[in-house]
Design an enzyme around this catalytic site. Structure first.
Site, mmCIF file in Angstrom:
data_model
loop_
_atom_site.group_PDB
_atom_site.id
_atom_site.type_symbol
_atom_site.label_atom_id
_atom_site.label_comp_id
_atom_site.label_asym_id
_atom_site.label_seq_id
_atom_site.Cartn_x
_atom_site.Cartn_y
_atom_site.Cartn_z
ATOM 1 N N LYS A 51 29.097 14.189 8.126
ATOM 2 C CA LYS A 51 28.974 14.993 6.900
ATOM 3 C C LYS A 51 28.436 16.369 7.292
ATOM 4 C CE LYS A 51 27.275 14.675 2.160
ATOM 5 N NZ LYS A 51 26.665 15.988 2.042
ATOM 6 N N CYS A 65 3.290 18.157 -29.881
ATOM 7 C CA CYS A 65 2.760 18.494 -28.552
ATOM 8 C C CYS A 65 3.530 19.704 -28.043
ATOM 9 C CB CYS A 65 2.926 17.320 -27.594
ATOM 10 S SG CYS A 65 2.515 17.736 -25.896
ATOM 11 N N CYS A 121 -2.036 18.428 -25.600
ATOM 12 C CA CYS A 121 -2.214 18.465 -27.059
ATOM 13 C C CYS A 121 -3.328 17.550 -27.527
ATOM 14 C CB CYS A 121 -0.909 18.105 -27.763
ATOM 15 S SG CYS A 121 -0.499 16.367 -27.655
ATOM 16 N N LYS A 151 23.282 9.257 3.993
ATOM 17 C CA LYS A 151 22.474 10.400 4.424
ATOM 18 C C LYS A 151 21.495 9.986 5.521
ATOM 19 C CE LYS A 151 22.532 13.937 2.239
ATOM 20 N NZ LYS A 151 22.287 14.325 0.861
ATOM 21 N N CYS A 180 2.685 10.794 -23.874
ATOM 22 C CA CYS A 180 1.960 11.455 -24.951
ATOM 23 C C CYS A 180 2.593 11.030 -26.270
ATOM 24 C CB CYS A 180 2.069 12.959 -24.760
ATOM 25 S SG CYS A 180 1.704 13.901 -26.240
ATOM 26 N N TYR A 223 38.916 18.332 5.533
ATOM 27 C CA TYR A 223 38.774 16.880 5.433
ATOM 28 C C TYR A 223 39.385 16.244 4.187
ATOM 29 C CZ TYR A 223 34.528 18.538 3.035
ATOM 30 O OH TYR A 223 33.638 19.199 2.228
ATOM 31 N N GLU A 256 8.384 45.247 4.412
ATOM 32 C CA GLU A 256 8.219 46.072 3.200
ATOM 33 C C GLU A 256 8.705 45.315 1.963
ATOM 34 O OE1 GLU A 256 8.890 50.641 4.719
ATOM 35 O OE2 GLU A 256 10.566 49.242 4.833
ATOM 36 N N ASP A 286 26.963 19.978 7.137
ATOM 37 C CA ASP A 286 26.017 20.611 6.221
ATOM 38 C C ASP A 286 26.386 22.087 6.051
ATOM 39 O OD1 ASP A 286 23.944 20.893 4.550
ATOM 40 O OD2 ASP A 286 22.371 20.720 6.067
ATOM 41 N N GLU A 294 33.338 9.910 8.835
ATOM 42 C CA GLU A 294 33.334 11.326 9.211
ATOM 43 C C GLU A 294 31.922 11.883 9.191
ATOM 44 O OE1 GLU A 294 35.900 13.329 6.401
ATOM 45 O OE2 GLU A 294 37.283 11.632 6.349
ATOM 46 N N CYS A 317 -3.380 13.234 -23.748
ATOM 47 C CA CYS A 317 -2.461 14.260 -23.264
ATOM 48 C C CYS A 317 -3.221 15.560 -23.002
ATOM 49 C CB CYS A 317 -1.358 14.502 -24.289
ATOM 50 S SG CYS A 317 -0.368 15.949 -23.905
#
Ligand code: IVH
Length: 691
Positions: A123, A437, A416, A319, A431, A231, A42, A125, A121, A413
């Site tokens: 990481k 613009c 404009c 990462k 541009c 940590y 819903e 999340d 260590e 552009c």
């Protein structure tokens, strides 16, 4: 219920109002009282109907539209906590080469040839938290927020069984920091339960942890199973550990959960195998991780390394490779940004990438499209890394349909009609329309009111665009004259000054106008870094704005120096290079920029910069120049220390210089300084001033 396509304008407005009210009620029931009265189906149907009406009548979108509000429940309901020590983030790297560069940089900074030990260590999340203890008792908990100020979640943290509430033998003041997360098993169980009860399903454990921790009613937090790892630390009255490893021993003794996979590594080889091993066991860990954190273990070395604006020099996050998915490109269009850059964007068939639905990806620039031979209709690999805008990694050419189309990059552009040109050594086409613009003008205004700039609540992107098109706000100063212009009564000579009658706008009323004007008035006093950032000078982000503010201290001073073209003053700042300095000085050469600033300063007040620098130190406010080779410190280390003591660093000697620090084999600066009668300091004298 009528079909959306059959609604008259009046009906559509009424319907949008009804849905907004209904969904606001449902949100409170869900987030605040944990007693949803709408099923997810819903709720989603309402959301969809709202979106469909908004698509047909974009000018009727309400400031309180649910399409703008989803996922950010009642943020302001928590009290605020100012962090006495900012909660910083970490710089990200994505390859082992970058990790090697990081380690080499640390060595260079410290001038150490041998191995340096790093604590490695996982990481986690989740969401970072800070927990404050006084006399061994847990007294306050907070989220990270923007790093300077977080939300008070004391009572919510208290419900997490793993958090010790009382510590034996702890420093009188101790802030322990770490990550709150939801274990994978608890996440699946929660979703299963929610599904059977028709409640909301969370996309991933991180969202579930966030939704559970930020509950106004801590009883709900208690019922959700949350875990944590500690940590790092914030404020501490007496630091009784000398290394990250030593800190972990104390944490364990006090009863905090410490990740059992943390390892001390002594060289790059050990670090590499730590990372490889963690990648392998990642899926089997009971919680989500998104990389590895490496921290210099020895705290004396950490202190020498110090901090950049937002991140420590002594740690980095490595990462894991970003998550990827396949989908098809429906169309390619051009977006015109604040600086006029034409950026191609791919509209995608929506696809789930690592828990988030993605329907657009950036294609960066025209060379990128050519290089990867990306065509409309192609099936492509999409990649998402953290908060970064999704990107197209490559094309699956064997899936290319015969009707696929090459994209022809415009030289005009699309917003404009001005020429869009590409400088010889630049990748982007821009541009040339400048503020004529509309896309550029609107983007600049959006930037001006955005979160890290003036942060004006209720002046969202859509309203800015409408107000611009109706000539209500054409320049930043128009924001601050809204009130005055709204009240004027039509006797003014100027067409624009006829009362704006904002309250008569479709979907607006007395209350919403009052709220908007109050939000504007709240920002008539602004901090120096925010003001600099708001100007939208090319390349100047919020970290750089802070650096500038720190060095120039007042707007007046900064403006004077820039108008005088003092590029050297910028170059003397660690973190500002040639090209950025050039863009800044160029900005001040444009009369219309100076005019905008003059107009603005009649409406607002810019606060001088105050930071956590040490104002009582003998170096506070002094201008320091370094020359020659230092022996005990490296040059960058010495500069960082002086800055932290409130000094300004300059690259050249003038009558405004207070101290010249002389290393071995000094250059002509030492002589100039002596001629001008400026105090010369040896390295040892400088060090004793610091002490
Ligand atoms: S140390 C000054 N250690 O990652 C350094 N952070 O990207 C403070 N995180 O905001 C952070 N696991 O939320 C540190 N073992 C770990 C971590 C960790 C996860 C998060 C934390 C931080 C973010 C930085």
């Amino acid at each position: 219920m009528k079909n959306v396509s059959d609604l008259t304008r009046e009906e559509a407005a009424a319907e949008l109002q009804r849905i907004a009210a209904e969904m606001a009620r449902a949100d409170i029931a869900y987030y605040q009282n944990d007693a949803p009265y709408l099923s997810d189906a819903e709720y989603d149907a309402l959301k969809l109907r709202n979106a469909n009406i908004e698509r047909l009548f974009p000018d009727l979108i309400r400031p309180d539209s649910p399409s703008k509000r989803i996922g950010a429940p009642l943020q302001s309901a928590f009290g605020k906590v100012a962090h006495r020590f900012p909660m910083l983030s970490l710089a990200d790297v994505f390859s082992i080469e970058e990790v090697e560069d990081f380690i080499a940089g640390v060595r260079r900074f410290l001038n150490i040839d041998g191995d340096i030990a790093f604590m490695c260590e996982p990481k986690i999340d989740g969401l970072s938290f800070t927990a404050r203890y006084e006399n061994g008792l847990f007294i306050q908990g907070a989220t990270r927020g923007d790093g300077q100020e977080g939300e008070d979640i004391t009572e919510n943290l208290r419900t997490i069984g793993q958090l010790p509430l009382q510590l034996e033998d702890a420093p009188q003041i101790l802030e322990v920091r770490g990550e709150v997360y939801m274990a994978k098993a608890d996440f699946f169980a929660l979703n299963q339960k929610n599904e059977s009860e028709g409640k909301k399903i969370f996309a991933n454990p991180r969202n579930a942890a966030a939704g559970s921790l930020r509950q106004l009613d801590p009883e709900i937090t208690r019922r959700r199973k949350l875990s944590l790892f500690a940590y790092t630390w914030g404020e501490v009255s007496e630091r009784v550990w000398e290394s990250q490893a030593g800190f972990f021993h104390h944490l364990e003794k006090w009863g905090f959960p410490v990740n059992p996979n943390n390892r001390l590594c002594r060289n790059v080889t050990e670090i590499e195998s730590f990372f490889a091993n963690l990648m392998e066991i990642r899926a089997s860990l009971p919680y989500d991780i998104d990389g590895v954190v490496y921290k210099v273990n020895d705290i004396a070395l950490q202190e020498r390394l110090g901090f950049l604006t937002r991140t420590p020099r002594w740690a980095v996050a490595h990462k894991f490779p970003a998550e990827q998915a396949f989908t098809r490109i429906r169309n390619i269009r051009i977006q015109v940004g604040r600086t006029g850059a034409l950026t191609p964007v791919a509209d995608l068939e929506p696809v789930n990438v690592g828990g988030v639905m993605v329907s657009h990806a950036t294609l960066h620039n025209e060379d990128e499209i050519k290089r990867k031979d990306i065509r409309i209709g192609d099936t492509v690999i999409i990649q998402r890394a953290g908060d970064v805008i999704p990107q197209v990694v490559g094309v699956l050419t064997d899936k290319r349909p015969p009707e696929s189309q090459q994209f022809i990059f415009p030289h005009i552009c699309p917003q404009c009609g001005a020429h869009a040109i590409r400088e010889e050594d630049e990748a982007v086409r821009r541009c040339t329309g400048g503020l004529t613009c509309p896309a550029q003008a609107i983007e600049r205004l959006r930037h001006f009111v955005s979160r890290d700039a003036f942060d004006i609540e209720g002046l969202g992107g859509k309203i800015i665009e409408d107000f611009y098109k109706e000539k209500i706000i054409l320049s930043p100063v128009d924001i601050f004259t809204l009130e005055e212009r709204n009240q004027s009564n039509g006797e003014d000579l100027f067409e624009r000054n006829r009362g704006l009658e904002l309250e008569k706008r479709e979907g607006w009323g007395k209350k919403s106008v009052e709220n908007l004007l109050a939000a504007v008035n709240k920002r008539r006093i602004i901090s120096l870094p925010r003001f600099i950032y708001a100007l939208g000078i090319r390349q100047v982000g919020s970290a750089t704005s802070r650096l500038i503010a720190q060095n120039f201290e007042s707007w007046q001073h900064f403006e004077e120096q820039m108008v005088a073209g003092e590029t050297e003053k910028l170059l003397a700042i660690d973190g500002i290079g040639e090209s950025m300095a050039h863009d800044i000085v160029e900005f001040f050469k444009e009369e219309h920029n100076l005019q905008t600033i003059r107009d603005l300063r009649r409406q607002i007040q810019i606060e001088d910069f105050r930071d956590q620098v040490n104002y009582n130190s003998p170096l506070a406010g002094k201008t320091v120049v370094f020359t020659g080779t230092l022996e005990k410190l490296t040059r960058s280390e010495a500069k960082a220390k002086a800055l932290a003591m409130g000094a300004k660093i300059s690259g050249s000697v003038s009558k405004n210089t207070d101290y010249v620090v002389i290393g071995a084999d000094p250059g002509s600066k030492a002589k100039t300084a002596a001629d001008l009668g400026i105090t010369l300091l040896s390295e040892d004298e400088f060090l004793s001033l610091l002490a």
